[in-house]
Scaffold this active site. Structure first.
Site, mmCIF file in Angstrom:
data_model
loop_
_atom_site.group_PDB
_atom_site.id
_atom_site.type_symbol
_atom_site.label_atom_id
_atom_site.label_comp_id
_atom_site.label_asym_id
_atom_site.label_seq_id
_atom_site.Cartn_x
_atom_site.Cartn_y
_atom_site.Cartn_z
ATOM 1 N N ASP A 14 16.870 -38.947 51.340
ATOM 2 C CA ASP A 14 17.207 -39.912 52.390
ATOM 3 C C ASP A 14 16.624 -41.286 52.057
ATOM 4 O OD1 ASP A 14 18.330 -40.786 54.747
ATOM 5 O OD2 ASP A 14 16.769 -39.939 56.052
ATOM 6 N N HIS A 31 23.286 -45.986 47.237
ATOM 7 C CA HIS A 31 23.784 -44.652 46.869
ATOM 8 C C HIS A 31 23.878 -44.513 45.350
ATOM 9 C CE1 HIS A 31 24.313 -43.706 50.989
ATOM 10 N NE2 HIS A 31 25.337 -44.509 51.197
ATOM 11 N N LEU A 126 17.204 -23.649 35.407
ATOM 12 C CA LEU A 126 17.146 -24.026 36.833
ATOM 13 C C LEU A 126 18.544 -23.876 37.404
ATOM 14 C CD1 LEU A 126 15.460 -25.650 39.100
ATOM 15 C CD2 LEU A 126 16.729 -27.646 38.311
HETATM 16 C C1 IPE Z 1 20.509 -36.284 56.049
HETATM 17 O O1 IPE Z 1 20.351 -37.671 56.057
HETATM 18 C C2 IPE Z 1 21.651 -35.910 55.171
HETATM 19 C C3 IPE Z 1 21.491 -36.187 53.760
HETATM 20 C C4 IPE Z 1 20.434 -36.665 53.172
HETATM 21 C C5 IPE Z 1 22.634 -35.881 52.965
HETATM 22 P P1 IPE Z 1 20.951 -38.567 57.229
HETATM 23 O O2 IPE Z 1 20.508 -39.949 56.954
HETATM 24 O O3 IPE Z 1 22.405 -38.326 57.378
HETATM 25 O O4 IPE Z 1 20.217 -37.960 58.511
HETATM 26 P P2 IPE Z 1 19.913 -38.593 59.931
HETATM 27 O O5 IPE Z 1 21.209 -39.126 60.465
HETATM 28 O O6 IPE Z 1 18.926 -39.688 59.722
HETATM 29 O O7 IPE Z 1 19.346 -37.466 60.715
HETATM 30 C C1 IPE Z 2 20.869 -40.649 52.141
HETATM 31 O O1 IPE Z 2 20.634 -41.994 52.373
HETATM 32 C C2 IPE Z 2 22.224 -40.402 51.520
HETATM 33 C C3 IPE Z 2 23.207 -39.775 52.423
HETATM 34 C C4 IPE Z 2 22.972 -39.326 53.624
HETATM 35 C C5 IPE Z 2 24.550 -39.647 51.902
HETATM 36 P P1 IPE Z 2 21.142 -42.730 53.675
HETATM 37 O O2 IPE Z 2 22.499 -43.279 53.408
HETATM 38 O O3 IPE Z 2 21.043 -41.854 54.857
HETATM 39 O O4 IPE Z 2 20.107 -43.917 53.781
HETATM 40 P P2 IPE Z 2 19.465 -44.525 55.100
HETATM 41 O O5 IPE Z 2 18.864 -43.384 55.859
HETATM 42 O O6 IPE Z 2 20.577 -45.172 55.847
HETATM 43 O O7 IPE Z 2 18.446 -45.492 54.608
HETATM 44 MG MG MG Z 3 19.615 -41.520 56.238
#
Ligand code: IPE
Ligand code: IPE
Ligand code: MG
Length: 228
Positions: A14, A31, A126
């Site tokens: 995240d 990303h 792995l």
């Molecule tokens: C969780 O992250 C999903 C992934 C890392 C793929 P999100 O950014 O979507 O989660 P929330 O919305 O903060 O809970």
């Molecule tokens: C995690 O990073 C990747 C996915 C959930 C696809 P985020 O896109 O949730 O990044 P933040 O949380 O907005 O910083």
């Molecule tokens: Mg996120």
């Protein structure tokens, strides 16, 4: 818990969006950087003595709520990631597997996922599992429906565990980057006795060095599993 006990590691990757925003970049750049960060972590896990499986959360069943352009970008990025990292998987003897409901992805992406699984299926250092259009509740519901279809009328915990998509159910350690402290519908069943570690590091900055430090710190934890 000794280091030797870590067999299955799970990571909620995240913070890509915030990483980009902090730099005045578009979220998509975050990303891209996040996809690059996966390589060092998987190769670290492949070289690790005891880790057999590493399950990474890449796209949740809730992530469809994001703007269409971001979702489309993520789908293309996933395809590019698999194409590019096949080399890494083969060089480091890593098996790739996907969990989640892939039926909502484009035919070409589904094909890429299947091909990558097929080409790496004999690799042994792995198993790298990517959770794609994955939700813990969806996984449990799917498992129970499969068991009903098989004619079961009463279920044991073992029945449910073995009907889940994840081959080694129990997770030893869950790490979430970006400072958020929640599960966000990740492996609900498999996390029941996991140790949790939350780091403020944003996913694109997460390194094998930090992972190593986290795993070392887990050797200090006492996992009791309800006993004394
Ligand atoms: C969780 O992250 C999903 C992934 C890392 C793929 P999100 O950014 O979507 O989660 P929330 O919305 O903060 O809970
Ligand atoms: C995690 O990073 C990747 C996915 C959930 C696809 P985020 O896109 O949730 O990044 P933040 O949380 O907005 O910083
Ligand atoms: Mg996120």
């Amino acid at each position: 818990m000794s280091k030797s006990d870590i067999k299955h590691l799970a990571i909620i990757m995240d913070g890509n969006g915030r990483w980009a925003t902090e730099r005045g970049l578009k979220r998509t750049k975050g990303h891209e950087a996040g996809a690059e960060a996966i390589r060092d972590i998987t190769t670290y896990c492949a070289a690790h003595e005891t880790i057999e499986t590493a399950t990474f959360y890449a796209f949740s069943t809730e992530n469809w709520k994001r703007p269409k352009l971001e979702v489309e970008f993520l789908m293309k990025l996933l395809d590019k990631y698999l194409k590019r990292e096949l080399k890494t998987y083969q060089e480091h003897n890593i098996r790739f597997q996907a969990i989640g409901d892939m039926s909502e992805f484009s035919k070409s992406l589904q094909k890429r996922i299947k091909e990558t699984e097929e080409l790496t299926k004999n690799n042994e250092n792995l198993t790298h599992i990517l959770a794609l259009n994955y939700g813990g509740r969806a996984e449990i519901t799917m498992a129970v429906n499969d068991l009903i279809k098989q004619g079961k009328t009463e279920l044991t915990q073992e029945d449910i565990s073995s009907a889940l998509q994840t081959p080694y159910s129990d997770i030893d350690i869950l790490i979430r980057t970006s400072g958020e402290e929640r599960i966000s519908n990740f492996l609900l069943w498999q996390l029941s006795y996991s140790e949790f570690y939350f780091t403020p590091t944003l996913w694109p900055d997460f390194s094998a060095e930090e992972l190593n430090t986290i795993l070392e710190s887990f050797t200090q934890r006492n996992r009791r599993f309800g006993g004394l």
